[in-house]
Design an enzyme around this catalytic site. Structure first.
Site, mmCIF file in Angstrom:
data_model
loop_
_atom_site.group_PDB
_atom_site.id
_atom_site.type_symbol
_atom_site.label_atom_id
_atom_site.label_comp_id
_atom_site.label_asym_id
_atom_site.label_seq_id
_atom_site.Cartn_x
_atom_site.Cartn_y
_atom_site.Cartn_z
ATOM 1 N N ASP A 205 -1.763 0.545 9.055
ATOM 2 C CA ASP A 205 -0.977 0.139 7.889
ATOM 3 C C ASP A 205 0.267 -0.636 8.336
ATOM 4 O O ASP A 205 0.947 -0.246 9.287
ATOM 5 C CB ASP A 205 -0.542 1.421 7.150
ATOM 6 C CG ASP A 205 0.039 1.167 5.778
ATOM 7 O OD1 ASP A 205 -0.706 0.695 4.915
ATOM 8 O OD2 ASP A 205 1.236 1.450 5.578
ATOM 9 N N GLU A 248 -3.278 -4.396 9.401
ATOM 10 C CA GLU A 248 -2.793 -5.083 8.207
ATOM 11 C C GLU A 248 -1.593 -5.918 8.629
ATOM 12 O O GLU A 248 -0.503 -5.387 8.855
ATOM 13 C CB GLU A 248 -2.378 -4.056 7.144
ATOM 14 C CG GLU A 248 -1.932 -4.703 5.861
ATOM 15 C CD GLU A 248 -1.171 -3.762 4.919
ATOM 16 O OE1 GLU A 248 -1.167 -4.025 3.718
ATOM 17 O OE2 GLU A 248 -0.550 -2.789 5.389
#
Ligand code: NOJ
Length: 557
Positions: A205, A248
């Site tokens: 993330d 990401e």
């Protein structure tokens, strides 16, 4: 190519499927999906052809950011199941040839995490230094806010702590400080733990924020954040070779490239292609592939064993933040003109089918493109059946509605009272009575069966993801044509972005006699002219994949 290479470097032609346990399948009737539910539906994924399951956060959480606010990095949210249930799922997945990866969300914790509760209590807490504190917020505290509807600063004053803390996302998500060696070690322990349990890697993330140490007061003498990412990758490789990190990183291309590491790729194994995705939507809005072509041309070379993660949709807003204001407005006008379809001024809270007016031919074309472009496709649950969004849900939750299995109660997701569901089921044209797995399994023309075919062919043609992609020139502006070559294999793909049929004449092979192009998605064989040119028709919103067969090739499928 040595075929076993595609097994060793498995992520390079994987089919990744992302799901949220909470909204997938509920086995105990409490209105919330659970790990046993994913286990029960594992064959849906296996039949689709998924090779890697990405589980969105399943950790204990106050659930103020769909589980991205974690209170125990080693735990399983008891509402979703237990570690035992997770190991059962891993075992079943392994039996079906599906690897599982977890979401690694270590840029921040929940403010309810015991580390933060201790940290805010006293300056003497062993966890105080795990977060980023200041007596005064810096002058640029209001720059780069991710959720501008809810936040107006990256720094929050905490009464108990008597200081401000950094939070790149919501204020209930204080940032961990990776400039602190203890935090870095703890993150390794977390990765080690889940790897040991059987995870084949992580979707990481918010990587740029994780690496950003700008919040630390004295940045001098800090390790280079990329060294840290390199260490993390080396640690994972030592603990479990063949694991991957899918990051990401929503940055311009040259900046994303840095996150793959050096030429051999010693940092992230894969990065999502946010730029390609955004240019794809602009191309769709214009019925003209030129923007996609431009993105592919400017996409940096990835390391040999690295890969781009390609996608059409994910669980967040469809971000269009890297388009110019005018370009973004064009996409808004085409696919999300109403204000309640837009979010944060930069994205759309819609799924693809409603954006395309539920035009099946056009949807099929987009997914054909996804599976034929260079990269590893990543699907978000429900895409395989063309689910829509629920604009009545708040913010990003519009696209996080329960999976639609049947026409039954709650779309077959749960037996609970509809008022008790973790998220309401979509209604109307995209509700379960019109869009569900059971009906599409039986319909040969359904999107689901098209996806299965695409995935089968994609797996049979590793040239697509491993090979070198060349964009083919021709005279028809609405058709995107590319070829992928790897060793002796060549695949040519055509995608028509417009509703009108088109005819293209292309150079697909070197000169020679007896070369043929065999359709892979429909029946058909076309002779390639002796000069290597071929003339091909493509329907409005049509797609064709063709394998080039040279005399002597032992192509038998
Ligand atoms: C990125 C995730 O995709 C998003 O859903 C989440 O809200 C933020 N990171 C914060 O974790």
């Amino acid at each position: 190519m040595r075929l076993t290479e595609t097994a060793d470097v498995w992520w390079k032609n994987a089919v990744v499927y992302c799901l949220d346990v909470e909204t997938f399948f509920d086995t105990d009737g409490d209105g919330r999906g659970d790990l046993q539910g994913v286990s029960q539906r594992i064959d849906h994924l296996a039949e689709l052809g998924v090779t890697c399951l990405w589980l969105m956060p399943f950790y204990p959480t106050p659930d103020r950011d769909d589980g991205y606010d974690i209170t125990d990095f080693y735990g399983v949210d008891p509402r979703l199941g237990s570690h035992g249930d997770l190991v059962e799922l891993l075992t079943l997945a392994q039996d079906r040839g599906i690897r599982v990866i977890a979401d690694l969300v270590v840029n921040h914790t929940s403010d309810q995490h015991p580390w933060f509760r201790s940290a805010r209590e006293s300056r003497q807490s062993p966890y105080r230094g795990w977060y980023v504190w200041r007596d005064e917020p810096p002058p640029d505290a209001d720059k780069g806010i991710v959720f501008p509807d809810q936040e107006d600063s990256l720094w929050q004053y905490d009464e108990e702590a008597g200081q401000y803390y950094l939070h790149r996302f919501y204020k209930h998500q204080p940032d961990l400080d990776i400039a602190n060696a203890e935090v870095r070690e703890e993150i390794e322990r977390v990765i080690g733990f889940w790897s040991q349990l059987g995870m084949s890697g992580f979707r990481v993330d918010a990587v740029p924020f994780l690496l950003d140490t700008a919040g630390a007061l004295d940045a001098s003498g800090l390790p280079d954040p990329h060294d840290y990412l390199r260490d993390l990758r080396a640690f994972l490789d030592r603990r479990r070779g063949q694991s991957m990190l899918l990051g990401e990183v929503n940055l311009p291309y040259p900046d994303v490239r840095r996150f793959f590491g050096d030429e051999d790729g010693d940092e992230l194994t894969m990065c999502f292609d946010f730029i390609g995705m955004q240019r794809l939507y602009l191309s769709l809005a214009r019925n003209d592939p030129a923007e996609l072509v431009q993105a592919l041309r400017s996409r940096p070379d990835r390391p040999e064993e690295g890969q781009w993660g390609t996608f059409v949709r994910n669980h967040d807003e469809l971000t269009l933040d890297k388009l110019s204001d005018e370009e973004r407005q064009e996409v808004f006008d085409a696919f999300g003109p109403a204000e309640n379809m837009q979010l944060y001024g930069r994205g759309l809270r819609r799924r693809l089918p409603p954006m395309l007016g539920n035009d099946l031919a056009r949807l099929k074309m987009v997914y054909s493109l996804l599976f034929s472009l260079p990269g590893t496709p990543v699907l978000f649950y429900g895409e395989e059946i063309g689910m829509g969004e629920n604009l009545a849900a708040e913010g990003r939750n519009a696209v996080r509605t329960p999976m639609q299995w049947t026409t039954g109660l709650n779309g077959g997701f749960s037996t609970a009272d509809p008022a008790e569901l973790a998220a309401p089921v979509t209604e109307g044209e995209f509700g379960p009575e019109h869009v569900n797995v059971a009906a599409q399994r039986r319909d040969p023309e359904s999107l689901l069966n098209w996806m299965r075919l695409l995935i089968r062919r994609y797996r049979e043609c590793p040239e697509l993801s491993w090979g070198e992609c060349t964009i083919l020139e021709h005279e028809s502006p609405s058709v995107f044509a590319h070829r992928s070559d790897h060793e002796d294999g060549t695949i040519v793909a055509l995608h028509n972005f417009a509703a009108e049929p088109a005819r293209v004449t292309l150079a697909v092979a070197g000169a020679g006699v007896g070369v043929q192009a065999v359709d892979l998605l429909h029946d058909g064989t076309t002779d390639v002219q002796e000069d290597g040119m071929i003339c091909l028709d493509v329907d409005g919103y049509g797609s064709r994949w063709l394998r080039i067969i040279r005399p002597g090739d032992r192509y038998i499928l």
